[in-house]
Design an enzyme around this catalytic site. Structure first.
Site, PDB file in Angstrom:
ATOM      1  N   LEU A   1       0.853  -1.185   0.000  1.00 52.32           N
ATOM      2  CA  LEU A   1       0.000   0.000   0.000  1.00 52.32           C
ATOM      3  C   LEU A   1       0.894   1.241   0.000  1.00 52.32           C
ATOM      4  CD1 LEU A   1      -3.024   0.591   0.014  1.00 52.32           C
ATOM      5  CD2 LEU A   1      -2.877   0.908   2.462  1.00 52.32           C
ATOM      6  N   HIS A   2       1.458   1.535  -1.179  1.00 53.01           N
ATOM      7  CA  HIS A   2       2.297   2.724  -1.334  1.00 53.01           C
ATOM      8  C   HIS A   2       1.412   3.903  -1.747  1.00 53.01           C
ATOM      9  CE1 HIS A   2       2.338   2.346  -5.768  1.00 53.01           C
ATOM     10  NE2 HIS A   2       2.301   1.049  -5.500  1.00 53.01           N
ATOM     11  N   ALA A   3       1.989   4.984  -2.203  1.00 52.31           N
ATOM     12  CA  ALA A   3       1.242   6.228  -2.432  1.00 52.31           C
ATOM     13  C   ALA A   3       0.073   6.091  -3.407  1.00 52.31           C
ATOM     14  CB  ALA A   3       2.190   7.330  -2.909  1.00 52.31           C
TER      15      ALA A   3
END
Length: 99
Positions: free
Chosen positions: A18-20
């Site tokens: 769950l990155h940017a």
């Protein structure tokens, strides 16, 4: 309408966690709803944060395969949960791979 509280568990299967980009997709998916939404990374217990803040989501360090627990409180909790389920199942704006 009475207030509802729900709890749900999900596995994050995005290739880079769950990155940017998927985080922003998750935040945007919650925008139409008024319920309070909190999230915790059950693979790294300790912090529970607002799922409506991209910065807060980044603090959780959610990697591919990590499990999250979501707490939803509000009059539209059921609709919020359905939107969240759809967003996560669809890859939060990214293609999911079967690696």
């Amino acid at each position: 309408m009475s207030q509802t509280s729900l709890v749900a568990d999900f596995q994050i299967n995005n290739p880079n966690g769950l990155h940017a980009r998927p985080g922003a997709y998750l935040v945007a998916a919650l925008k139409p709803f008024t319920s309070e939404v909190k999230i915790t990374n059950t693979d790294r217990p300790g912090k529970t944060v607002s799922a409506r803040s991209l910065l807060n989501l980044m603090v959780l360090g959610i990697k591919r395969g990590h499990h999250v627990r979501v707490f939803i409180d509000g009059d539209d909790a059921q609709q919020t949960l359905a939107a969240l389920q759809d967003a996560i199942a669809s890859g939060l704006g990214e293609a999911l791979t079967n690696e």
